[in-house]
Design a protein around this motif. Structure first.
Motif, mmCIF file in Angstrom:
data_model
loop_
_atom_site.group_PDB
_atom_site.id
_atom_site.type_symbol
_atom_site.label_atom_id
_atom_site.label_comp_id
_atom_site.label_asym_id
_atom_site.label_seq_id
_atom_site.Cartn_x
_atom_site.Cartn_y
_atom_site.Cartn_z
ATOM 1 N N SER A 8 4.255 32.842 40.350
ATOM 2 C CA SER A 8 5.316 33.067 39.261
ATOM 3 C C SER A 8 6.127 34.295 39.797
ATOM 4 N N ILE A 9 7.329 34.192 39.682
ATOM 5 C CA ILE A 9 8.060 35.374 40.123
ATOM 6 C C ILE A 9 8.517 36.261 38.986
ATOM 7 N N ALA A 10 7.892 36.279 37.986
ATOM 8 C CA ALA A 10 8.107 37.095 36.824
ATOM 9 C C ALA A 10 7.944 38.498 37.140
ATOM 10 N N GLY A 11 8.841 39.444 36.823
ATOM 11 C CA GLY A 11 8.802 40.834 37.297
ATOM 12 C C GLY A 11 9.425 40.990 38.834
ATOM 13 N N GLY A 12 9.669 39.875 39.407
ATOM 14 C CA GLY A 12 10.160 40.042 40.967
ATOM 15 C C GLY A 12 9.495 38.907 41.525
ATOM 16 N N ALA A 13 10.304 38.440 42.681
ATOM 17 C CA ALA A 13 9.895 37.452 43.423
ATOM 18 C C ALA A 13 8.634 37.715 44.259
ATOM 19 N N TYR A 14 8.486 39.105 44.569
ATOM 20 C CA TYR A 14 7.613 39.557 45.433
ATOM 21 C C TYR A 14 6.092 39.242 44.763
ATOM 22 N N ASN A 15 6.183 39.185 43.336
ATOM 23 C CA ASN A 15 4.913 39.174 42.451
ATOM 24 C C ASN A 15 4.301 37.748 43.010
ATOM 25 N N GLU A 49 13.924 41.389 50.301
ATOM 26 C CA GLU A 49 12.821 42.225 51.653
ATOM 27 C C GLU A 49 11.390 42.262 51.074
ATOM 28 N N ARG A 50 11.266 42.522 49.867
ATOM 29 C CA ARG A 50 9.736 42.915 49.687
ATOM 30 C C ARG A 50 8.897 41.547 49.502
ATOM 31 N N PHE A 51 9.485 40.524 49.310
ATOM 32 C CA PHE A 51 9.048 39.113 49.259
ATOM 33 C C PHE A 51 8.706 38.786 50.792
ATOM 34 N N ARG A 52 9.884 39.005 51.581
ATOM 35 C CA ARG A 52 9.653 38.764 53.018
ATOM 36 C C ARG A 52 8.643 39.485 53.760
ATOM 37 N N ASP A 53 8.658 40.722 53.216
ATOM 38 C CA ASP A 53 7.550 41.805 53.876
ATOM 39 C C ASP A 53 6.164 41.410 53.567
ATOM 40 N N LEU A 54 5.931 41.175 52.249
ATOM 41 C CA LEU A 54 4.572 40.781 51.491
ATOM 42 C C LEU A 54 4.124 39.554 52.221
ATOM 43 N N THR A 55 5.068 38.486 52.268
ATOM 44 C CA THR A 55 4.741 37.188 52.948
ATOM 45 C C THR A 55 4.189 37.498 54.324
ATOM 46 N N ASP A 56 4.919 38.180 55.092
ATOM 47 C CA ASP A 56 4.529 38.475 56.511
ATOM 48 C C ASP A 56 3.194 39.077 56.728
ATOM 49 N N GLU A 57 3.004 40.332 55.747
ATOM 50 C CA GLU A 57 1.948 41.211 55.794
ATOM 51 C C GLU A 57 0.571 40.127 55.280
ATOM 52 N N ASN A 58 0.829 39.186 54.649
ATOM 53 C CA ASN A 58 -0.570 38.746 54.008
ATOM 54 C C ASN A 58 -0.592 37.184 54.718
ATOM 55 N N GLY A 59 0.273 36.823 55.854
ATOM 56 C CA GLY A 59 0.012 35.540 56.342
ATOM 57 C C GLY A 59 0.299 34.461 55.402
ATOM 58 N N ASP A 96 17.095 30.773 51.713
ATOM 59 C CA ASP A 96 17.602 31.544 53.094
ATOM 60 C C ASP A 96 17.288 33.031 52.919
ATOM 61 N N LYS A 97 17.734 33.377 51.670
ATOM 62 C CA LYS A 97 17.393 34.916 51.491
ATOM 63 C C LYS A 97 16.362 35.271 51.578
ATOM 64 N N LEU A 98 15.247 34.597 51.050
ATOM 65 C CA LEU A 98 13.700 34.803 51.230
ATOM 66 C C LEU A 98 13.094 34.300 52.126
ATOM 67 N N ASP A 99 13.646 33.913 53.197
ATOM 68 C CA ASP A 99 12.905 33.421 54.524
ATOM 69 C C ASP A 99 12.123 32.052 53.942
ATOM 70 N N VAL A 100 12.476 31.451 52.895
ATOM 71 C CA VAL A 100 11.654 30.444 52.445
ATOM 72 C C VAL A 100 11.847 29.139 53.299
ATOM 73 N N GLU A 101 11.046 28.347 53.764
ATOM 74 C CA GLU A 101 11.347 27.254 54.372
ATOM 75 C C GLU A 101 11.856 26.033 53.940
ATOM 76 N N TYR A 102 11.552 25.723 52.680
ATOM 77 C CA TYR A 102 11.706 24.493 52.058
ATOM 78 C C TYR A 102 12.179 24.550 50.514
ATOM 79 N N VAL A 103 13.161 23.744 50.298
ATOM 80 C CA VAL A 103 13.361 23.623 48.868
ATOM 81 C C VAL A 103 13.128 22.129 48.489
ATOM 82 N N ASN A 104 12.318 21.996 47.356
ATOM 83 C CA ASN A 104 11.741 20.621 46.844
ATOM 84 C C ASN A 104 12.609 20.066 45.801
ATOM 85 N N VAL A 105 12.762 18.819 45.877
ATOM 86 C CA VAL A 105 13.604 18.180 44.633
ATOM 87 C C VAL A 105 13.157 16.650 44.382
#
Length: 277
Positions: A8-15, A49-59, A96-105
């Protein structure tokens, strides 16, 4: 092995990243907004930015954004088509903004346009998108009820062939099973993987939604079960998780949260069946 859950992104995507790490996942999926309404993602720069940073930090990665449930690419109705295209454009921009690779539909339902007409509608709708570099749209397999398309691998292959976009595929194991692909045995999984490779091509398989099914093969009923505890069962799930041809494909779980079993339980179960524990 890349395995994670829909968080869930509740409270912010980084969560979603923190939640994924808590579950023991190292890849995952999110909604950019409530999937039951037409709504803009509305993710601000600091949040992204926080989502991207946490994603990178945690692999953690790859990530997938799942589009709104209201999107219907196959529709013959002009107003719904335009809303679907607009929604998808906002999803790929959010990715693109989140550096997320895929959008599923999901392809959606042709609602009277016919299979061929529906597939043409979907391909032409996708062609109207301005997809940023680094983002790929994934067409998801479907359970195939009513006039919904995507239940047959041929539908997926046709959309990839008819569209000028560089699309890839997400196969949902529960959907494929409900659509008639028997994934409950070693032989069944091997035959299904071989058929997918022949019809679509394994080089186009970017993600697997790893879900067991509460209903029998070929029922077209889409209801997910815990890993190894549904009709696909332990043998089927273990074969999928250890199949040589699927070794590099990330597994994303959309399993239920019930019977005291969470995403963490299902991720651990998947790793156990894969021999990764």
């Amino acid at each position: 092995m890349r395995v994670g859950a829909h968080t869930s992104i509740a409270g912010g995507a980084y969560n979603a990243v923190d939640e994924q790490v808590e579950y023991g996942g190292n890849c995952g999926q999110i909604f950019s907004h409530s999937p039951q309404v037409w709504q803009d993602p509305n993710i601000d720069d600091d949040e992204a930015e926080r989502f991207r940073d946490l994603t990178d930090e945690n692999g953690v990665g790859p990530w997938v954004i799942h589009s709104s449930y209201l999107v219907n690419l196959c529709t013959p109705k002009d107003d719904l088509r335009e809303k679907s295209i607009d929604s998808m454009q906002k999803e790929v921009d959010a990715a693109d903004k989140l550096d997320v690779e895929y959008v599923n539909v999901h392809l959606g339902a042709h609602t009277g346009a016919g299979v061929d007409g529906g597939l043409d509608n979907a391909a032409s709708a996708l062609d109207e998108l301005d997809i940023p570099d680094g983002v790929t749209v994934l067409v998801e397999s479907d359970a195939g009820s009513g006039t919904k398309l995507g239940g047959e691998f041929e539908h997926l292959a046709e959309v990839l062939d008819r569209s000028s976009q560089d699309l890839e595929i997400c196969v949902d194991t529960a959907h494929a099973f409900a659509a008639g692909y028997d994934l409950s045995t070693v032989e069944g999984v091997n035959e299904t993987v071989a058929e997918f490779d022949e019809v679509v091509g394994l080089d186009k398989l970017a993600c697997i939604h790893l879900n067991d099914s509460k209903h029998e093969c070929g029922t077209n009923k889409d209801e997910h079960a815990h890993v190894g505890e549904g009709e696909i069962g332990v043998e089927g799930m273990q074969t999928i998780l250890t199949h040589e041809a699927l070794a590099d494909v990330p597994f994303v779980l959309e399993t239920p949260t019930e019977d005291g079993k969470s995403f963490a339980w299902n991720i651990e179960r998947a790793r156990e069946l894969a021999g990764a524990e």
